[in-house]
Design an enzyme around this catalytic site. Sequence first.
Site, PDB file in Angstrom:
ATOM      1  N   HIS A  69       0.890  -1.282  -0.270  1.00 19.39           N
ATOM      2  CA  HIS A  69       0.115   0.506   0.297  1.00 19.39           C
ATOM      3  C   HIS A  69       0.649   1.124   0.059  1.00 19.39           C
ATOM      4  CE1 HIS A  69      -3.101  -2.710   2.231  1.00 19.39           C
ATOM      5  NE2 HIS A  69      -3.852  -2.567   1.331  1.00 19.39           N
ATOM      6  N   LYS A  84     -18.249  -6.290   6.605  1.00 17.55           N
ATOM      7  CA  LYS A  84     -16.735  -6.992   7.073  1.00 17.55           C
ATOM      8  C   LYS A  84     -16.912  -7.007   7.902  1.00 17.55           C
ATOM      9  CE  LYS A  84     -13.504  -6.208   2.714  1.00 17.55           C
ATOM     10  NZ  LYS A  84     -12.074  -5.305   1.801  1.00 17.55           N
ATOM     11  N   ARG A 123      -1.785  -5.681  -8.926  1.00 17.40           N
ATOM     12  CA  ARG A 123      -1.134  -6.958  -8.222  1.00 17.40           C
ATOM     13  C   ARG A 123      -0.647  -7.687  -9.440  1.00 17.40           C
ATOM     14  NH1 ARG A 123      -2.796  -7.837  -2.780  1.00 17.40           N
ATOM     15  NH2 ARG A 123      -4.891  -7.979  -4.023  1.00 17.40           N
ATOM     16  N   SER A 136      -2.948  -8.271   2.664  1.00 19.40           N
ATOM     17  CA  SER A 136      -2.920  -7.557   4.717  1.00 19.40           C
ATOM     18  C   SER A 136      -4.358  -8.806   4.841  1.00 19.40           C
ATOM     19  CB  SER A 136      -4.528  -6.226   4.560  1.00 19.40           C
ATOM     20  OG  SER A 136      -3.941  -5.237   4.214  1.00 19.40           O
TER      21      SER A 136
HETATM   22  O1  PNS Z   1      -9.162  -2.434   0.634  1.00 20.91           O
HETATM   23  P1  PNS Z   1     -10.315  -3.181  -0.259  1.00 20.91           P
HETATM   24  O2  PNS Z   1     -11.478  -4.247   0.985  1.00 20.91           O
HETATM   25  O3  PNS Z   1     -10.247  -3.921  -1.498  1.00 20.91           O
HETATM   26  O4  PNS Z   1     -10.877  -1.595  -0.633  1.00 20.91           O
HETATM   27  C1  PNS Z   1     -12.178  -1.573  -0.915  1.00 20.91           C
HETATM   28  C2  PNS Z   1     -12.882  -0.675  -1.568  1.00 20.91           C
HETATM   29  C3  PNS Z   1     -12.862   0.584  -0.036  1.00 20.91           C
HETATM   30  C4  PNS Z   1     -12.356  -0.281  -2.051  1.00 20.91           C
HETATM   31  C5  PNS Z   1     -14.221  -0.943  -2.093  1.00 20.91           C
HETATM   32  O5  PNS Z   1     -15.141  -1.265  -1.115  1.00 20.91           O
HETATM   33  C6  PNS Z   1     -15.499   0.564  -2.539  1.00 20.91           C
HETATM   34  O6  PNS Z   1     -14.820   0.498  -3.195  1.00 20.91           O
HETATM   35  N1  PNS Z   1     -15.886   0.609  -1.512  1.00 20.91           N
HETATM   36  C7  PNS Z   1     -17.452   1.845  -1.420  1.00 20.91           C
HETATM   37  C8  PNS Z   1     -18.846   1.019  -2.750  1.00 20.91           C
HETATM   38  C9  PNS Z   1     -18.770   1.249  -3.778  1.00 20.91           C
HETATM   39  O7  PNS Z   1     -18.870   2.245  -3.949  1.00 20.91           O
HETATM   40  N2  PNS Z   1     -19.527   0.645  -4.532  1.00 20.91           N
HETATM   41  C10 PNS Z   1     -19.628   0.637  -5.758  1.00 20.91           C
HETATM   42  C11 PNS Z   1     -17.810   0.112  -6.957  1.00 20.91           C
HETATM   43  S1  PNS Z   1     -18.537   0.962  -8.295  1.00 20.91           S
END
Ligand code: PNS
Length: 163
Positions: A17, A41, A91, A128
């Site tokens: 990150h 989560k 990745r 993570s």
């Molecule tokens: O580290 P992560 O858990 O992979 O992060 C996920 C994150 C925050 C990037 C993802 O959950 C996200 O985009 N959440 C926002 C919800 C949202 O906008 N959903 C529609 C996506 S098009």
Amino acid sequence: MRRAVCPGSFDPIHNGHLEVIARAANLFDEVIVAVSTNYAKKYRFGLEERIEMARRTLSAISGIIVEPMGDGLLAEYCRQRGASAIVKGLRSSGDFDYELPMAIMNRQLTGVETVFLPAEAHYVHLSSTLVKEVHDLGGDVSEFVPRSVMARLAERSAGDAGR
Ligand code: PNS
């Protein structure tokens, strides 16, 4: 002012990150590291702890803000914060397949662009989830996480999840 958002759970933040965020900070005037809350989560660390670990780790890099993202739409969050881009590390082709539909959807929702940065080869396997599992099973993850995160991992056992 070109502002980008690096969103994620950061449960906990790791060196993969950091590397992507530092590169984003070279490309944009300001980078908001947006720490998400997803009630579906189960996190190891609570929101405040995840934010604190990220702030500590990123304090040496200028132009970076760490803040909670909330549990709403990322595209809407970017619009409210005046960010023109989302920056994500890639990745693998698996990451790309997962991220591409969201990038297209986010752009259709509010016009926010997504910039993909290829992960640094040394961290291409890092997540993570893997960091926590290896640490819980007695492996040494000090090469992969900042020192402050090592300390947090040591004091928090697997069964002791935060929100
Ligand atoms: O580290 P992560 O858990 O992979 O992060 C996920 C994150 C925050 C990037 C993802 O959950 C996200 O985009 N959440 C926002 C919800 C949202 O906008 N959903 C529609 C996506 S098009």
